[in-house]
Write an enzyme that holds these catalytic residues in place. Sequence first.
Site, mmCIF file in Angstrom:
data_model
loop_
_atom_site.group_PDB
_atom_site.id
_atom_site.type_symbol
_atom_site.label_atom_id
_atom_site.label_comp_id
_atom_site.label_asym_id
_atom_site.label_seq_id
_atom_site.Cartn_x
_atom_site.Cartn_y
_atom_site.Cartn_z
ATOM 1 N N PHE A 1 0.841 -1.196 0.000
ATOM 2 C CA PHE A 1 0.000 0.000 0.000
ATOM 3 C C PHE A 1 0.876 1.246 0.000
ATOM 4 C CE2 PHE A 1 -2.412 -3.271 2.229
ATOM 5 C CZ PHE A 1 -3.678 -3.170 1.679
ATOM 6 N N ASP A 2 0.545 2.200 -0.842
ATOM 7 C CA ASP A 2 1.080 3.542 -0.679
ATOM 8 C C ASP A 2 0.395 4.158 0.534
ATOM 9 O OD1 ASP A 2 2.302 6.022 -1.155
ATOM 10 O OD2 ASP A 2 0.653 6.669 -2.449
ATOM 11 N N GLY A 3 0.940 5.272 1.031
ATOM 12 C CA GLY A 3 0.384 5.896 2.219
ATOM 13 C C GLY A 3 -0.700 6.917 1.911
ATOM 14 N N LYS B 1 10.435 4.366 -5.939
ATOM 15 C CA LYS B 1 9.977 3.143 -5.278
ATOM 16 C C LYS B 1 10.331 1.870 -6.039
ATOM 17 C CE LYS B 1 6.099 5.437 -2.957
ATOM 18 N NZ LYS B 1 4.639 5.429 -2.700
ATOM 19 N N ASP C 1 -1.491 5.971 -5.805
ATOM 20 C CA ASP C 1 -2.280 6.977 -6.516
ATOM 21 C C ASP C 1 -1.472 7.750 -7.540
ATOM 22 O OD1 ASP C 1 -1.993 10.048 -4.766
ATOM 23 O OD2 ASP C 1 -0.848 8.249 -4.315
#
Length: 341
Positions: free
Chosen positions: A176-178, A278, A293
């Site tokens: 998951f991204d934050g 990333k 996102d």
Amino acid sequence: MAASLYDIVQPPKDTRNTLVIALSARALFDLETEDRVFQEHGLEAYIQYMVEREDVILPKGPAFQFVRSALAVNDHIRELDPKDIELFDIVIVSRNHTQAAVRLINSINHYGLCLERLSLTEGTDPTTYLEAWKVDLFLSPEEGDVRRAIQAGYPAAVVYQSETADLPHDELRIVFDGDAVLFSDEAERVYQEGGFPLFFQNETVKVSTPLDEGPMTKFALRISAMQQKFHKKRVPCPIRTYLLTARSGASTGKRAILTLRHWCLQIDECNFNAGAGKGAMLRAIRPHLYLDDSQRNIDAALQENICAARVLYGVQDKGTEREPIQKALRKKERSESNGEK
């Protein structure tokens, strides 16, 4: 290889506690050639193309490895408790015509996937069935469908066709991204307006104030609850979750960690990248599903042949209608609190 009748495990009839993953046929299989036939020559030519090739197995699509590993988790859960019905329930929600579906079914059986729930809408909006299926996550390459799902309050993301490598399915890995994915986009909006200085000031002042939920919070909580089955029995868990965020650790990471604590959401590994790319981290993790996102981060993941899914939400998505989404989430929460899944 196709499963025999003795290998088939039916999904639970009682779906109140299942974790429902809905995905389009193009998310599960590579149907890019077939989609071009439809776009260029129309429905009748597409149906004929599919019927003539019913025995030609479709290649794996971007979410295939995720689905296969989720079904493997079900096997582990049944080993813990054969009566447990809190399982992954995979549903195909497709715009496909019924006559074209035989090839889909043949391909599902060829790969030995336990996928028994199908909605074939013959071109109409498949998201109208998300409420009926009680969906916890919707994956599709169709941006319009994903946007409608998110605006209706369902966790959803756009998956992209790529040369996704085969991964071991003894462990399901989800990244998951934050901000604007696991968390709301509050901090991201501050950063866009005032850069890092204002972002740092905001996070320092609000360090003890939990961030609001993001579009993937509920899904992450369901995954965490499923992990607890294994933790409570002190056996290896076949699911591993990751937070991979552009936040810095020492300066702005504390609020993220305290928010997770406030939600009682256990994330197995947290990586604070401090603005670095990333791609290298994703290459090390090799996730079955990566949710972010940012299109830039999605593109970097696709270069690593990783199943990347973009969450169309927040300040980085120009099509986001913030208020309707928040209202839909509140409405969905009220229905869940009234006893509906």
